[in-house]
Design a protein around this motif. Sequence first.
Motif, PDB file in Angstrom:
ATOM      1  N   GLU A  57      -7.125 109.630  52.825  1.00  0.00           N
ATOM      2  CA  GLU A  57      -8.468 109.832  52.279  1.00  0.00           C
ATOM      3  C   GLU A  57      -8.574 109.430  50.811  1.00  0.00           C
ATOM      4  OE1 GLU A  57     -11.029 110.582  54.262  1.00  0.00           O
ATOM      5  OE2 GLU A  57      -9.514 110.460  55.822  1.00  0.00           O
ATOM      6  N   ARG A  62      -7.667 103.368  48.787  1.00  0.00           N
ATOM      7  CA  ARG A  62      -8.363 102.624  49.846  1.00  0.00           C
ATOM      8  C   ARG A  62      -9.143 101.458  49.248  1.00  0.00           C
ATOM      9  NH1 ARG A  62     -11.569 107.335  52.808  1.00  0.00           N
ATOM     10  NH2 ARG A  62     -12.551 105.619  53.927  1.00  0.00           N
ATOM     11  N   ARG A  77      -9.802  93.179  57.884  1.00  0.00           N
ATOM     12  CA  ARG A  77      -9.099  94.388  57.424  1.00  0.00           C
ATOM     13  C   ARG A  77      -9.803  94.995  56.215  1.00  0.00           C
ATOM     14  NH1 ARG A  77      -3.091  93.324  56.418  1.00  0.00           N
ATOM     15  NH2 ARG A  77      -3.072  95.584  56.245  1.00  0.00           N
ATOM     16  N   ARG A  79     -12.982  94.645  55.512  1.00  0.00           N
ATOM     17  CA  ARG A  79     -14.261  95.172  55.989  1.00  0.00           C
ATOM     18  C   ARG A  79     -14.111  96.579  56.547  1.00  0.00           C
ATOM     19  NH1 ARG A  79     -16.815  96.499  60.156  1.00  0.00           N
ATOM     20  NH2 ARG A  79     -15.150  95.855  61.541  1.00  0.00           N
ATOM     21  N   VAL A  80     -13.050  96.806  57.304  1.00  0.00           N
ATOM     22  CA  VAL A  80     -12.814  98.129  57.890  1.00  0.00           C
ATOM     23  C   VAL A  80     -12.644  99.175  56.774  1.00  0.00           C
ATOM     24  CG1 VAL A  80     -11.142  99.484  59.219  1.00  0.00           C
ATOM     25  CG2 VAL A  80     -11.882  97.251  60.062  1.00  0.00           C
ATOM     26  N   LEU A  81     -11.877  98.836  55.750  1.00  0.00           N
ATOM     27  CA  LEU A  81     -11.669  99.779  54.635  1.00  0.00           C
ATOM     28  C   LEU A  81     -12.968 100.061  53.887  1.00  0.00           C
ATOM     29  CD1 LEU A  81      -8.239  98.563  53.302  1.00  0.00           C
ATOM     30  CD2 LEU A  81      -8.773 100.878  54.042  1.00  0.00           C
ATOM     31  N   THR A  83     -16.066  99.660  54.926  1.00  0.00           N
ATOM     32  CA  THR A  83     -17.005 100.373  55.792  1.00  0.00           C
ATOM     33  C   THR A  83     -16.656 101.853  55.829  1.00  0.00           C
ATOM     34  OG1 THR A  83     -17.417  98.414  57.139  1.00  0.00           O
ATOM     35  CG2 THR A  83     -17.932 100.545  58.138  1.00  0.00           C
ATOM     36  N   GLY A  84     -15.377 102.145  55.951  1.00  0.00           N
ATOM     37  CA  GLY A  84     -14.941 103.548  55.922  1.00  0.00           C
ATOM     38  C   GLY A  84     -15.306 104.241  54.615  1.00  0.00           C
ATOM     39  N   LEU A  85     -15.169 103.529  53.515  1.00  0.00           N
ATOM     40  CA  LEU A  85     -15.549 104.106  52.221  1.00  0.00           C
ATOM     41  C   LEU A  85     -17.048 104.384  52.151  1.00  0.00           C
ATOM     42  CD1 LEU A  85     -13.267 102.091  49.791  1.00  0.00           C
ATOM     43  CD2 LEU A  85     -13.294 104.586  50.070  1.00  0.00           C
ATOM     44  N   THR A  86     -17.877 103.485  52.708  1.00  0.00           N
ATOM     45  CA  THR A  86     -19.321 103.731  52.687  1.00  0.00           C
ATOM     46  C   THR A  86     -19.687 104.930  53.554  1.00  0.00           C
ATOM     47  OG1 THR A  86     -19.844 102.214  54.508  1.00  0.00           O
ATOM     48  CG2 THR A  86     -19.889 101.310  52.248  1.00  0.00           C
ATOM     49  N   GLU A  87     -18.911 105.167  54.590  1.00  0.00           N
ATOM     50  CA  GLU A  87     -19.172 106.319  55.451  1.00  0.00           C
ATOM     51  C   GLU A  87     -18.707 107.612  54.798  1.00  0.00           C
ATOM     52  OE1 GLU A  87     -17.105 105.028  58.946  1.00  0.00           O
ATOM     53  OE2 GLU A  87     -18.719 103.673  59.554  1.00  0.00           O
ATOM     54  N   ASP A  88     -17.538 107.580  54.166  1.00  0.00           N
ATOM     55  CA  ASP A  88     -16.967 108.779  53.564  1.00  0.00           C
ATOM     56  C   ASP A  88     -17.532 109.082  52.180  1.00  0.00           C
ATOM     57  OD1 ASP A  88     -15.416 108.930  55.853  1.00  0.00           O
ATOM     58  OD2 ASP A  88     -13.627 108.095  54.905  1.00  0.00           O
TER      59      ASP A  88
END
Length: 178
Positions: A57, A62, A77, A79-81, A83-88
């Motif tokens: 986290e 990240r 790869r 993009r996945v990181l 995108t996860g940051l925009t969600e979290d």
Amino acid sequence: MPRITPLLRSCCLVLAALGFAPLSHAAVLDDAQGLWAAGKRDQAIKMAEDALKTTPEDPRLRFALGTMLLEQQQLERARVLFTGLTEDFPDLADPYNNLAVIHAARGEYEAARQDLMRALDLQPDHAQAQENLGDVLMRLAQQAYERALKQALGDDTALKLKLQRVVAFNNAKGAQAR
């Protein structure tokens, strides 16, 4: 001491300025950035990935890893990181800006525009997002002119001139970036 690339340095400074306290892996992040600056890119990425296994986290780690992957053209790869940051962390502008860079690199200009608008909603003075939005809007305009040119009826001289100006501007901007 090796220099950290400006993009990587600014990424970490932004996250620190937003109130993310120094994390237990701050030393690992510093070491990974040092390896990156020394040209040991694969080692830097591995070090960041290994650290994320124990603290998945950690937003600074990240973001730094995503930036490294982006610079290495490992777009999916990264993009996945991001995108996860925009969600979290939906209140951070920088992950949206970096997602826009990925979308633009793939020719997905409308998705890039949406991400940049979100980044600018969050941080209106985000200079890089503003510049990137200008680039994306120029690409969207170019696409619109090209579509119009294909469908033009009658005298399309004015339309051709506008398209030539847009293309010339994009070419000159690309030459300046090199």
